[in-house]
Write a protein that holds these residues in place. Structure first.
Motif: not given
Length: 346
Positions: A71-100
């Motif tokens: 779900p969209v509201e989890t994208h930021y939290e999970y994608t951040k964990k994925v990237l910090l673990a050194g993994k490339n990522a495909i993120v569903e739309k909407a990308f996040t919930t905020t521009v920041a």
């Protein structure tokens, strides 16, 4: 050929319908499995895939690429964990919930040398590819206005609770909105300002289910609309230039065929029915022309092939994090505009 080991963060509709069939078909990807919290479904379709009980176990595995299709509201939290673990990522739309949030994820990916792409698969719809070809060929002359619709008739609330409860990722603006916002920005670039009307029209709904967004460019306007009370569909794309017009109904068949369990291919996949051809009415070499235009073939495989090349050959992602940031900028400006009843300068 390099093999990119891939895992999904869920195996609901998006994992089963939009991601797994193409990742499994593309020779450059190897699906290891999916994170499944309750229902264990991936092994029904793919018995040799793993069903990870936790995100931590998935990230600890030998995974190169993670699809964040939660779900969209989890994208930021999970994608951040994925990237910090050194993994490339495909993120569903909407990308996040905020521009920041979008900007922070882009920064992390850049600093770690990782590929981060947004799953804007509708760029590879047959109808949109046909509209793009008409504009590339400059068959309409100087742009005057364009109007994109993603309309449905469905007065009922979704059974998916995360879509109908008040949360930062819910609502039609962050569900269907990113599709046509991204398409408009892909064709025309960023507008100078935005005006929007965002409403709730369904009984008992607590999330937005209608939007009308006007993008102001220097010499033309682009209107983006979506709602759930359109029983008689408008053309999905109406493009008007100083020489002529192009009207195209929504006709891409890929989602429907995937839901029927059909498997993608490179030959006859994504071919629309002939009755959904677009109407071109314009002037070519001094002659008025009015004719139906054959629809180009659509194929979401091209998105995944772009992801593969971006990782294996260090090329640009098929949809960049910057693309995702810009869509979020339009969404935030639209919310601000609707709340304050005025145009927002970007």
């Amino acid at each position: 050929m390099q093999t990119i080991k891939t895992a999904l963060l869920s195996y609901g509709m998006s994992g089963k319908i939009f991601h797994a069939p193409f990742l499994d078909f593309h020779p450059g990807f190897e699906i290891l499995g999916a994170w499944e919290r309750t229902k264990k479904l991936i092994q029904v379709d793919f018995p040799h895939f793993k069903s990870y009980p936790t995100l931590e176990e998935l990230l600890a595995d030998d995974v190169n690429l993670v699809v964040v299709n939660t779900p969209v509201e989890t994208h930021y939290e999970y994608t951040k964990k994925v990237l910090l673990a050194g993994k490339n990522a495909i993120v569903e739309k909407a990308f996040t919930t905020t521009v920041a949030q979008a900007k922070e994820l882009a920064t992390i990916a850049s600093e770690k040398g990782l590929k981060l792409t947004v799953f804007q698969n509708r760029r590879w719809d047959s109808d949109f590819k046909t509209v793009q070809a008409i504009l590339v060929q400059d068959l309409l002359g100087e742009m005057v206005e364009a109007e994109f619709h993603f309309d449905r008739y469905n007065p009922n609330l979704s059974p998916k609770l995360h879509k109908e409860t008040s949360n930062a990722g819910a609502g039609i603006l962050k569900d269907l909105g990113p599709h046509i916002i991204d398409q408009a920005l892909f064709l025309f670039g960023m507008p100078k300002s935005v005006f929007a009307d965002i409403r709730i029209t369904r009984d008992h709904s607590v999330v937005d289910d209608y939007f009308d967004i006007l993008l102001y460019y220097s010499d033309f306007r682009v209107r983006l609309k979506a709602g759930f009370f359109v029983r008689e569909a408008n053309p999905a794309y109406l493009i008007h230039g100083k020489k002529g017009s192009f009207l195209k109904p929504r006709g891409d068949v890929q989602e429907d065929e995937l839901k029927l369990g059909k498997k993608p291919n490179l030959d006859n996949w994504g071919i629309e029915s002939i009755e959904h051809q677009g109407l071109l009415h314009t002037e070519i070499n001094g002659e008025i022309v009015k004719k139906l235009i054959p629809t180009l073939q659509g194929n979401y495989y091209d998105f995944f092939d772009g992801v593969y090349n971006s990782i294996s050959n260090n090329s640009v992602e098929p949809v960049t994090a910057l693309d995702g940031i810009r869509v979020m900028q339009i969404i935030e400006a639209s919310i601000q505009s609707s709340n304050h009843k005025r145009a927002i300068v970007l």
